[in-house]
Design an enzyme around this catalytic site. Structure first.
Site, PDB file in Angstrom:
ATOM      1  N   PRO A  11      28.843  33.561  17.654  1.00  0.00           N
ATOM      2  CA  PRO A  11      28.246  34.760  17.065  1.00  0.00           C
ATOM      3  C   PRO A  11      26.757  34.939  17.357  1.00  0.00           C
ATOM      4  O   PRO A  11      25.996  33.975  17.358  1.00  0.00           O
ATOM      5  CB  PRO A  11      28.472  34.570  15.559  1.00  0.00           C
ATOM      6  CG  PRO A  11      28.678  33.110  15.380  1.00  0.00           C
ATOM      7  CD  PRO A  11      29.373  32.650  16.640  1.00  0.00           C
ATOM      8  N   ASN A  12      26.419  36.183  17.618  1.00  0.00           N
ATOM      9  CA  ASN A  12      25.045  36.661  17.825  1.00  0.00           C
ATOM     10  C   ASN A  12      24.486  36.300  19.197  1.00  0.00           C
ATOM     11  O   ASN A  12      23.391  36.756  19.540  1.00  0.00           O
ATOM     12  CB  ASN A  12      24.106  36.163  16.708  1.00  0.00           C
ATOM     13  CG  ASN A  12      24.568  36.595  15.338  1.00  0.00           C
ATOM     14  OD1 ASN A  12      24.747  37.789  15.109  1.00  0.00           O
ATOM     15  ND2 ASN A  12      24.811  35.666  14.441  1.00  0.00           N
ATOM     16  N   ARG A  19      17.203  38.691  20.517  1.00  0.00           N
ATOM     17  CA  ARG A  19      17.326  38.008  19.230  1.00  0.00           C
ATOM     18  C   ARG A  19      16.294  36.882  19.119  1.00  0.00           C
ATOM     19  O   ARG A  19      16.316  35.945  19.927  1.00  0.00           O
ATOM     20  CB  ARG A  19      18.741  37.426  19.206  1.00  0.00           C
ATOM     21  CG  ARG A  19      19.023  36.510  18.087  1.00  0.00           C
ATOM     22  CD  ARG A  19      20.312  35.750  18.334  1.00  0.00           C
ATOM     23  NE  ARG A  19      20.556  34.946  17.170  1.00  0.00           N
ATOM     24  CZ  ARG A  19      21.249  33.822  17.156  1.00  0.00           C
ATOM     25  NH1 ARG A  19      21.807  33.387  18.269  1.00  0.00           N
ATOM     26  NH2 ARG A  19      21.381  33.154  16.054  1.00  0.00           N
ATOM     27  N   TYR A  24      14.778  31.617  20.902  1.00  0.00           N
ATOM     28  CA  TYR A  24      15.840  31.545  21.910  1.00  0.00           C
ATOM     29  C   TYR A  24      15.406  32.020  23.302  1.00  0.00           C
ATOM     30  O   TYR A  24      16.189  31.929  24.249  1.00  0.00           O
ATOM     31  CB  TYR A  24      17.059  32.350  21.445  1.00  0.00           C
ATOM     32  CG  TYR A  24      17.637  31.829  20.140  1.00  0.00           C
ATOM     33  CD1 TYR A  24      18.188  30.548  20.082  1.00  0.00           C
ATOM     34  CD2 TYR A  24      17.621  32.589  18.977  1.00  0.00           C
ATOM     35  CE1 TYR A  24      18.701  30.050  18.888  1.00  0.00           C
ATOM     36  CE2 TYR A  24      18.137  32.105  17.786  1.00  0.00           C
ATOM     37  CZ  TYR A  24      18.672  30.833  17.749  1.00  0.00           C
ATOM     38  OH  TYR A  24      19.184  30.335  16.568  1.00  0.00           O
ATOM     39  N   ASN A  76      28.941  26.711  22.875  1.00  0.00           N
ATOM     40  CA  ASN A  76      27.843  27.023  21.970  1.00  0.00           C
ATOM     41  C   ASN A  76      28.450  27.850  20.841  1.00  0.00           C
ATOM     42  O   ASN A  76      28.581  29.074  20.949  1.00  0.00           O
ATOM     43  CB  ASN A  76      26.721  27.794  22.668  1.00  0.00           C
ATOM     44  CG  ASN A  76      25.523  27.987  21.745  1.00  0.00           C
ATOM     45  OD1 ASN A  76      25.615  27.739  20.542  1.00  0.00           O
ATOM     46  ND2 ASN A  76      24.406  28.439  22.291  1.00  0.00           N
ATOM     47  N   ALA A  79      26.225  29.678  14.905  1.00  0.00           N
ATOM     48  CA  ALA A  79      26.208  29.305  13.478  1.00  0.00           C
ATOM     49  C   ALA A  79      27.500  28.623  13.025  1.00  0.00           C
ATOM     50  O   ALA A  79      27.480  27.821  12.083  1.00  0.00           O
ATOM     51  CB  ALA A  79      25.937  30.538  12.623  1.00  0.00           C
ATOM     52  N   HIS A  82      27.823  24.782  12.374  1.00  0.00           N
ATOM     53  CA  HIS A  82      27.399  24.127  11.142  1.00  0.00           C
ATOM     54  C   HIS A  82      28.367  24.331   9.982  1.00  0.00           C
ATOM     55  O   HIS A  82      28.160  23.777   8.905  1.00  0.00           O
ATOM     56  CB  HIS A  82      26.006  24.652  10.751  1.00  0.00           C
ATOM     57  CG  HIS A  82      25.062  24.730  11.907  1.00  0.00           C
ATOM     58  ND1 HIS A  82      24.697  23.617  12.634  1.00  0.00           N
ATOM     59  CD2 HIS A  82      24.430  25.783  12.502  1.00  0.00           C
ATOM     60  CE1 HIS A  82      23.863  23.981  13.608  1.00  0.00           C
ATOM     61  NE2 HIS A  82      23.701  25.285  13.552  1.00  0.00           N
ATOM     62  N   ASP A  89      38.682  20.850  14.095  1.00  0.00           N
ATOM     63  CA  ASP A  89      40.100  20.526  14.265  1.00  0.00           C
ATOM     64  C   ASP A  89      40.611  20.967  15.632  1.00  0.00           C
ATOM     65  O   ASP A  89      41.417  20.273  16.256  1.00  0.00           O
ATOM     66  CB  ASP A  89      40.934  21.185  13.158  1.00  0.00           C
ATOM     67  CG  ASP A  89      40.775  20.494  11.813  1.00  0.00           C
ATOM     68  OD1 ASP A  89      40.206  19.388  11.767  1.00  0.00           O
ATOM     69  OD2 ASP A  89      41.227  21.060  10.799  1.00  0.00           O
ATOM     70  N   GLU A 100      29.142  20.158  23.456  1.00  0.00           N
ATOM     71  CA  GLU A 100      28.415  21.023  22.527  1.00  0.00           C
ATOM     72  C   GLU A 100      27.081  21.413  23.176  1.00  0.00           C
ATOM     73  O   GLU A 100      26.358  20.536  23.667  1.00  0.00           O
ATOM     74  CB  GLU A 100      28.147  20.252  21.230  1.00  0.00           C
ATOM     75  CG  GLU A 100      27.312  21.017  20.224  1.00  0.00           C
ATOM     76  CD  GLU A 100      26.975  20.174  18.986  1.00  0.00           C
ATOM     77  OE1 GLU A 100      27.059  18.920  19.042  1.00  0.00           O
ATOM     78  OE2 GLU A 100      26.618  20.790  17.960  1.00  0.00           O
ATOM     79  N   HIS A 102      23.460  23.865  22.808  1.00  0.00           N
ATOM     80  CA  HIS A 102      22.582  24.759  22.052  1.00  0.00           C
ATOM     81  C   HIS A 102      21.307  25.013  22.848  1.00  0.00           C
ATOM     82  O   HIS A 102      20.786  24.093  23.499  1.00  0.00           O
ATOM     83  CB  HIS A 102      22.180  24.145  20.705  1.00  0.00           C
ATOM     84  CG  HIS A 102      23.341  23.858  19.820  1.00  0.00           C
ATOM     85  ND1 HIS A 102      24.053  24.845  19.173  1.00  0.00           N
ATOM     86  CD2 HIS A 102      23.944  22.689  19.502  1.00  0.00           C
ATOM     87  CE1 HIS A 102      25.039  24.286  18.488  1.00  0.00           C
ATOM     88  NE2 HIS A 102      24.996  22.977  18.673  1.00  0.00           N
ATOM     89  N   LEU A 103      20.821  26.223  22.761  1.00  0.00           N
ATOM     90  CA  LEU A 103      19.528  26.549  23.385  1.00  0.00           C
ATOM     91  C   LEU A 103      18.399  25.839  22.649  1.00  0.00           C
ATOM     92  O   LEU A 103      17.527  25.204  23.263  1.00  0.00           O
ATOM     93  CB  LEU A 103      19.295  28.070  23.342  1.00  0.00           C
ATOM     94  CG  LEU A 103      20.295  28.899  24.133  1.00  0.00           C
ATOM     95  CD1 LEU A 103      20.798  30.053  23.301  1.00  0.00           C
ATOM     96  CD2 LEU A 103      19.692  29.388  25.422  1.00  0.00           C
ATOM     97  N   SER A 104      18.382  25.997  21.340  1.00  0.00           N
ATOM     98  CA  SER A 104      17.358  25.356  20.505  1.00  0.00           C
ATOM     99  C   SER A 104      17.831  23.943  20.139  1.00  0.00           C
ATOM    100  O   SER A 104      18.935  23.547  20.512  1.00  0.00           O
ATOM    101  CB  SER A 104      17.132  26.183  19.230  1.00  0.00           C
ATOM    102  OG  SER A 104      18.275  26.132  18.397  1.00  0.00           O
ATOM    103  N   ARG A 109      15.273  22.028  13.140  1.00  0.00           N
ATOM    104  CA  ARG A 109      15.122  23.301  12.430  1.00  0.00           C
ATOM    105  C   ARG A 109      15.523  23.137  10.956  1.00  0.00           C
ATOM    106  O   ARG A 109      15.446  22.048  10.413  1.00  0.00           O
ATOM    107  CB  ARG A 109      15.928  24.372  13.173  1.00  0.00           C
ATOM    108  CG  ARG A 109      15.412  24.570  14.608  1.00  0.00           C
ATOM    109  CD  ARG A 109      16.227  25.591  15.371  1.00  0.00           C
ATOM    110  NE  ARG A 109      16.191  26.891  14.705  1.00  0.00           N
ATOM    111  CZ  ARG A 109      17.007  27.908  14.990  1.00  0.00           C
ATOM    112  NH1 ARG A 109      17.919  27.756  15.953  1.00  0.00           N
ATOM    113  NH2 ARG A 109      16.921  29.053  14.338  1.00  0.00           N
ATOM    114  N   ARG A 113      21.048  23.442   9.430  1.00  0.00           N
ATOM    115  CA  ARG A 113      21.523  23.354  10.823  1.00  0.00           C
ATOM    116  C   ARG A 113      21.711  21.901  11.271  1.00  0.00           C
ATOM    117  O   ARG A 113      22.088  21.655  12.414  1.00  0.00           O
ATOM    118  CB  ARG A 113      20.531  24.046  11.772  1.00  0.00           C
ATOM    119  CG  ARG A 113      20.380  25.524  11.543  1.00  0.00           C
ATOM    120  CD  ARG A 113      19.444  26.162  12.559  1.00  0.00           C
ATOM    121  NE  ARG A 113      18.929  27.419  12.056  1.00  0.00           N
ATOM    122  CZ  ARG A 113      19.576  28.594  12.129  1.00  0.00           C
ATOM    123  NH1 ARG A 113      20.747  28.688  12.745  1.00  0.00           N
ATOM    124  NH2 ARG A 113      19.047  29.686  11.619  1.00  0.00           N
TER     125      ARG A 113
END
Ligand code: DQA
Length: 146
Positions: A11-12, A19, A24, A76, A79, A82, A89, A100, A102-104, A109, A113
């Site tokens: 999402p997002n 954003r 990001y 990625n 949200a 978390h 599962d 996994e 992530h950009l950040s 943070r 998170r």
């Protein structure tokens, strides 16, 4: 097993570039896809890049990665990383290795998170390198690290 790597975005991330650019950056998801396609070609891999704002769609796509014999998944989950036991599962339910991404760096943070359900089942985590996190993860697949 195919040489296709699924690159699944949650999402997002469709708003990447607009954003919270201070977190990001200004690179769009389409630009990341283009960069990954070029790198994948050099590495003898192919990518199948997707984005959704819906948790269940990510679950369906993880199942599809298994059904199609994908080489690996770069995930990625944004949200949902978390919050989603369903994603934990699903990763455990498939044999395709999941990295996994992530950009950040969520661990530096807000405390909400710091927990990653995705990370509990992922073969590896690459975070905090901006768009390069995806490239580093793809190179880990090519190097046989997962
Ligand atoms: C993110 C980190 C998550 O905490 C956040 O919810 C995102 C993006 C990242 O790529 O840095 O949406 O996954």
């Amino acid at each position: 097993m195919s040489n296709t790597v699924f690159v699944l975005n949650g999402p997002n991330l469709n708003l990447l570039g607009l954003r919270e650019p201070e977190i990001y950056g200004s690179t769009t998801l389409d630009e990341i896809a283009g960069m990954l396609e070029d790198r994948a070609r050099d590495l003898g891999l192919a990518i199948d890049m997707r984005q959704t704002n819906h948790e269940g769609m990510l679950v369906d796509w993880l199942h599809e990665a298994q059904a199609e014999g994908a080489r690996a998944v770069l995930l990625n989950a944004a949200a949902y990383t978390h919050t989603s036991i369903a994603l934990l599962d699903a990763i455990k339910a498939i044999r395709v290795p999941v990295i996994e991404v992530h950009l950040s760096d969520p661990k530096t943070r807000e405390s909400f998170r710091h927990n990653s359900y995705v990370g509990m089942a992922a073969a590896k985590t690459i975070e905090g390198h901006g768009p390069d996190s995806y490239r580093i993860a793809l190179e880990a697949v090519a190097a046989g690290e997962v």
